[in-house]
Design a protein around this motif. Structure first.
Motif, PDB file in Angstrom:
ATOM      1  N   THR A  32     100.796  63.039 -45.042  1.00 45.44           N
ATOM      2  CA  THR A  32     101.201  61.964 -44.136  1.00 45.44           C
ATOM      3  C   THR A  32     100.648  60.628 -44.619  1.00 45.44           C
ATOM      4  OG1 THR A  32     100.866  63.599 -42.414  1.00 45.44           O
ATOM      5  CG2 THR A  32     101.283  61.330 -41.702  1.00 45.44           C
ATOM      6  N   SER A  33     101.465  59.584 -44.568  1.00 43.31           N
ATOM      7  CA  SER A  33     100.978  58.262 -44.955  1.00 43.31           C
ATOM      8  C   SER A  33     100.908  57.372 -43.715  1.00 43.31           C
ATOM      9  CB  SER A  33     101.910  57.621 -45.985  1.00 43.31           C
ATOM     10  OG  SER A  33     103.066  57.148 -45.314  1.00 43.31           O
ATOM     11  N   ILE A  34     100.308  56.234 -43.886  1.00 44.79           N
ATOM     12  CA  ILE A  34     100.200  55.291 -42.784  1.00 44.79           C
ATOM     13  C   ILE A  34     101.597  54.822 -42.364  1.00 44.79           C
ATOM     14  CG2 ILE A  34      99.906  53.219 -44.232  1.00 44.79           C
ATOM     15  CD1 ILE A  34      97.701  52.376 -42.189  1.00 44.79           C
ATOM     16  N   ARG A  35     102.542  54.791 -43.326  1.00 42.29           N
ATOM     17  CA  ARG A  35     103.923  54.388 -43.018  1.00 42.29           C
ATOM     18  C   ARG A  35     104.599  55.403 -42.104  1.00 42.29           C
ATOM     19  NH1 ARG A  35     105.848  50.184 -45.265  1.00 42.29           N
ATOM     20  NH2 ARG A  35     104.517  49.135 -46.779  1.00 42.29           N
ATOM     21  N   ASP A  36     104.359  56.711 -42.372  1.00 38.27           N
ATOM     22  CA  ASP A  36     104.939  57.752 -41.509  1.00 38.27           C
ATOM     23  C   ASP A  36     104.468  57.578 -40.075  1.00 38.27           C
ATOM     24  OD1 ASP A  36     105.993  58.828 -43.842  1.00 38.27           O
ATOM     25  OD2 ASP A  36     104.276  60.181 -44.131  1.00 38.27           O
ATOM     26  N   VAL A  37     103.144  57.347 -39.933  1.00 35.98           N
ATOM     27  CA  VAL A  37     102.562  57.189 -38.593  1.00 35.98           C
ATOM     28  C   VAL A  37     103.191  55.979 -37.908  1.00 35.98           C
ATOM     29  CG1 VAL A  37     100.452  56.714 -37.296  1.00 35.98           C
ATOM     30  CG2 VAL A  37     100.399  58.283 -39.246  1.00 35.98           C
ATOM     31  N   ALA A  38     103.317  54.882 -38.664  1.00 36.46           N
ATOM     32  CA  ALA A  38     103.872  53.645 -38.105  1.00 36.46           C
ATOM     33  C   ALA A  38     105.308  53.873 -37.636  1.00 36.46           C
ATOM     34  CB  ALA A  38     103.812  52.543 -39.158  1.00 36.46           C
ATOM     35  N   LYS A  39     106.081  54.594 -38.438  1.00 37.21           N
ATOM     36  CA  LYS A  39     107.483  54.866 -38.117  1.00 37.21           C
ATOM     37  C   LYS A  39     107.591  55.658 -36.812  1.00 37.21           C
ATOM     38  CE  LYS A  39     111.421  55.947 -41.109  1.00 37.21           C
ATOM     39  NZ  LYS A  39     111.776  56.707 -42.325  1.00 37.21           N
ATOM     40  N   ILE A  40     106.819  56.739 -36.724  1.00 37.55           N
ATOM     41  CA  ILE A  40     106.845  57.580 -35.516  1.00 37.55           C
ATOM     42  C   ILE A  40     106.446  56.774 -34.287  1.00 37.55           C
ATOM     43  CG2 ILE A  40     105.753  59.574 -34.383  1.00 37.55           C
ATOM     44  CD1 ILE A  40     105.524  60.839 -37.188  1.00 37.55           C
TER      45      ILE A  40
ATOM     46  N   GLU B  28      99.633  49.847 -24.672  1.00 35.58           N
ATOM     47  CA  GLU B  28     100.781  50.737 -24.780  1.00 35.58           C
ATOM     48  C   GLU B  28     101.033  51.084 -26.265  1.00 35.58           C
ATOM     49  OE1 GLU B  28     104.367  49.362 -25.291  1.00 35.58           O
ATOM     50  OE2 GLU B  28     104.923  51.486 -25.469  1.00 35.58           O
ATOM     51  N   LYS B  29     100.964  50.063 -27.102  1.00 34.99           N
ATOM     52  CA  LYS B  29     101.127  50.299 -28.549  1.00 34.99           C
ATOM     53  C   LYS B  29     100.031  51.224 -29.067  1.00 34.99           C
ATOM     54  CE  LYS B  29     103.520  46.277 -30.444  1.00 34.99           C
ATOM     55  NZ  LYS B  29     103.336  45.029 -31.195  1.00 34.99           N
ATOM     56  N   ARG B  30      98.807  50.959 -28.608  1.00 34.77           N
ATOM     57  CA  ARG B  30      97.706  51.782 -29.070  1.00 34.77           C
ATOM     58  C   ARG B  30      97.956  53.259 -28.750  1.00 34.77           C
ATOM     59  NH1 ARG B  30      92.968  50.613 -29.632  1.00 34.77           N
ATOM     60  NH2 ARG B  30      92.977  48.948 -28.097  1.00 34.77           N
ATOM     61  N   GLN B  31      98.411  53.498 -27.529  1.00 39.76           N
ATOM     62  CA  GLN B  31      98.640  54.887 -27.132  1.00 39.76           C
ATOM     63  C   GLN B  31      99.699  55.549 -28.004  1.00 39.76           C
ATOM     64  OE1 GLN B  31      99.267  55.194 -22.902  1.00 39.76           O
ATOM     65  NE2 GLN B  31      97.216  54.418 -22.430  1.00 39.76           N
ATOM     66  N   ARG B  32     100.743  54.783 -28.334  1.00 45.32           N
ATOM     67  CA  ARG B  32     101.793  55.341 -29.207  1.00 45.32           C
ATOM     68  C   ARG B  32     101.223  55.677 -30.581  1.00 45.32           C
ATOM     69  NH1 ARG B  32     105.709  50.859 -27.844  1.00 45.32           N
ATOM     70  NH2 ARG B  32     106.034  50.744 -30.100  1.00 45.32           N
ATOM     71  N   VAL B  33     100.393  54.772 -31.087  1.00 41.71           N
ATOM     72  CA  VAL B  33      99.786  55.008 -32.407  1.00 41.71           C
ATOM     73  C   VAL B  33      98.881  56.238 -32.368  1.00 41.71           C
ATOM     74  CG1 VAL B  33      98.162  54.104 -34.111  1.00 41.71           C
ATOM     75  CG2 VAL B  33      99.932  52.615 -33.163  1.00 41.71           C
ATOM     76  N   GLU B  34      98.092  56.329 -31.320  1.00 37.98           N
ATOM     77  CA  GLU B  34      97.170  57.474 -31.233  1.00 37.98           C
ATOM     78  C   GLU B  34      97.932  58.788 -31.116  1.00 37.98           C
ATOM     79  OE1 GLU B  34      94.255  56.507 -28.213  1.00 37.98           O
ATOM     80  OE2 GLU B  34      93.118  55.269 -29.626  1.00 37.98           O
ATOM     81  N   ALA B  35      99.033  58.766 -30.368  1.00 37.44           N
ATOM     82  CA  ALA B  35      99.847  59.981 -30.231  1.00 37.44           C
ATOM     83  C   ALA B  35     100.433  60.375 -31.590  1.00 37.44           C
ATOM     84  CB  ALA B  35     100.967  59.745 -29.210  1.00 37.44           C
ATOM     85  N   ALA B  36     100.895  59.378 -32.337  1.00 36.98           N
ATOM     86  CA  ALA B  36     101.489  59.659 -33.651  1.00 36.98           C
ATOM     87  C   ALA B  36     100.448  60.213 -34.613  1.00 36.98           C
ATOM     88  CB  ALA B  36     102.117  58.382 -34.219  1.00 36.98           C
ATOM     89  N   ILE B  37      99.235  59.680 -34.521  1.00 34.45           N
ATOM     90  CA  ILE B  37      98.154  60.170 -35.382  1.00 34.45           C
ATOM     91  C   ILE B  37      97.837  61.619 -35.047  1.00 34.45           C
ATOM     92  CG2 ILE B  37      95.676  59.971 -35.819  1.00 34.45           C
ATOM     93  CD1 ILE B  37      96.120  56.884 -35.536  1.00 34.45           C
TER      94      ILE B  37
END
Lengths: 327, 327
Positions: free
Chosen positions: A2-10, A31-40
């Motif tokens: 997984t790359s940082i780009r994949d996480v960003a996309k999701i 809200e953005k933070r939560q989306r990022v954490e979920a993707a991670i």
């Protein structure tokens, strides 16, 4: 992988936002933070410097574990490690164990999990030694040695010579009834100094006289009473370290004894406080700063794959100040 | 999301072996280790406690950043944080910044990346303040305050009262020409104490007399010369801290001045060394241990989602020992 780009996309954000969330160094809306954490969480992505350090070469962290941060010997040593580390792009993490083996083991585990580039430790616990033996990061033992640790290197003073110099100086000052305040826990440093003292007793035909006393100030206060009971005509004292020498000075003075006229006194370490103290302490100088620097340099060499010297014994010297006097 | 079983399967080893490699707490043969590390790299697996902490709630780490680990005020405070932390299953990581803003910022970044549960910091740098403002972990400012930091809490002494008590005690000891050794860098602690001193000057109609002097021992030695040049008839000195008071005692004594007979002297902090010193220092007592405990408890409360008090001002008191005397 997984790359940082994949996480960003999701997460539907920019890679820069992912990076900000992970580093925690700038504000990101909730809200953005939560989306990022979920993707991670979803991708199992290992994002930041630290996570990379989990399987990469160097975290640029040097861990230091000292028994007692309040003893200036250890804080001076830690300061030297820190200075050397900072100069070369490393950071020092300092842990104080209170000579508690459980704390030491927790601290080692934490530093290993952080993939510290190395651990500099002062310990005497056989249990801690077992943990160190299995430790996957380079270990540098400082001041005290332990058996079977698989350490990369040992950095310490010539304690035997220190004990010898201290005792012989008291003899030259005319002392005939020298008491050695002996660390009772079996620390290698204390044992070696005591052997140095014994060698001088033998050389000059003096009786061995010792009283148990750890390295902590308050113990020094208590040891004085015991010493006077056992050896009322004591005329010279070898303290376990400078803190103990200060305690002995305070307590003997309180009891009306004159130092150095009636009892001569020598410390060990040559911490800065020994000179700040009045009277200034006669002591055995350890190269505290140089030992801290050497310990840090050994870890840096390990990181760079360079060889390092396993045994690093630093010379000691006698520093005569105001608590002893030659007649 | 990748699991430890997936990694084990790819590497052809047991999950326990993967765990051993990641924790680094036991020996694994080199070939197996390499397979495990390759599998981890391939899958981007975040394996251990620390990696989990990257997005989980609590790492059980409390970070402490002090300006100078050699000043006993800070090592006593760090010890108190450590004791409180250990009791509750936390570990303390101590960083010494040497009052260097760049080091402070590196240390903050490192602690944030480790997802420390909170950072306890003593700083005066406006640049560091900016970093702290954007910091995603709770920040507790101790001893000194900064503007606009978004801190969770401030823990400090009533410095104004301390300065006031110190000056008024010297007045009551008969001093008429009191010099305040004033921290020149604009630390909130120093400024507040100086204001306390000024209030006493006004109350008793005394002339303001001050000399710049940082909180470091060697600076105290240098400040004495400057003080005697500017104020040759000084009869009372308020030192910035106990270390400075010791320096002033040493240097004035060296110059032949008698303390407290000719010049009276008061310190600040009440570090243990102030009592070990001869003569024992008259000083202003700060609740060092209690402040360290309180700072750690605030972070623990944050982790548990409990509210905490933002302003925590600790009372100070006068401790009269041997460097002042009422006639």
């Amino acid at each position: 992988m997984t790359s940082i780009r994949d996480v960003a996309k999701i997460a539907g954000v920019s890679p820069a936002t992912v990076s900000r969330v992970m580093n925690g160094t700038a504000n990101v809306n909730e809200e953005k933070r939560q989306r990022v954490e979920a993707a991670i969480e979803k991708t199992g992505f290992c994002p930041n410097e630290l996570a990379r350090a989990l399987y990469k070469k160097s975290s640029k962290i040097i861990g230091v574990i000292v028994p007692d941060i309040e003893n200036p010997f250890f804080s001076e040593l830690a300061k030297a490690v820190e200075d050397e580390a900072f100069q070369n792009g490393y950071r020092m993490l300092l842990c104080s164990s209170g000579n508690n083996a459980e704390k030491e083991m927790q601290n080692i585990q934490m530093l290993v999990q952080m993939k510290a580039d190395g651990v500099i430790i002062m310990t005497d616990s056989a249990d801690t030694g077992k943990v160190l033996k299995a430790c996957q990061v380079p270990v540098v033992l400082v001041d005290r040695t332990l058996q079977n640790v698989n350490e990369k290197a040992v950095v310490k003073s010539d304690h035997y010579k220190g004990g010898y110099l201290a005792a012989e100086h008291l003899v030259q000052c005319g002392c005939k009834k020298i008491v050695c305040l002996k660390e009772p826990s079996g620390y290698s440093s204390g044992n070696e100094r005591y052997r140095g003292y014994l060698a001088v007793c033998e050389k000059y035909g003096l009786k061995e006289q010792s009283v148990d006393c750890t390295y902590v100030y308050e113990e020094g206060i208590r040891a004085v009473g015991k010493m006077l009971e056992q050896y009322p005509d004591v005329d010279g004292v070898i303290a376990g370290n400078d803190m103990i020498a200060m305690a002995v000075y305070k307590e003997l003075t309180r009891m009306g004894k004159k130092i150095p006229q009636e009892v001569q006194l020598i410390g060990f370490d040559d911490v800065k406080f020994g000179q700040i103290f009045t009277p200034e302490l006669t002591t055995i100088h350890q190269s505290i700063r140089e030992m801290g620097t050497a310990a840090a340099q050994i870890i840096e060499k390990c990181v760079e794959g360079q060889p390092c010297q396993k045994k690093n014994i630093f010379d000691v010297s006698l520093v005569v100040r105001e608590t002893t006097m030659e007649w």
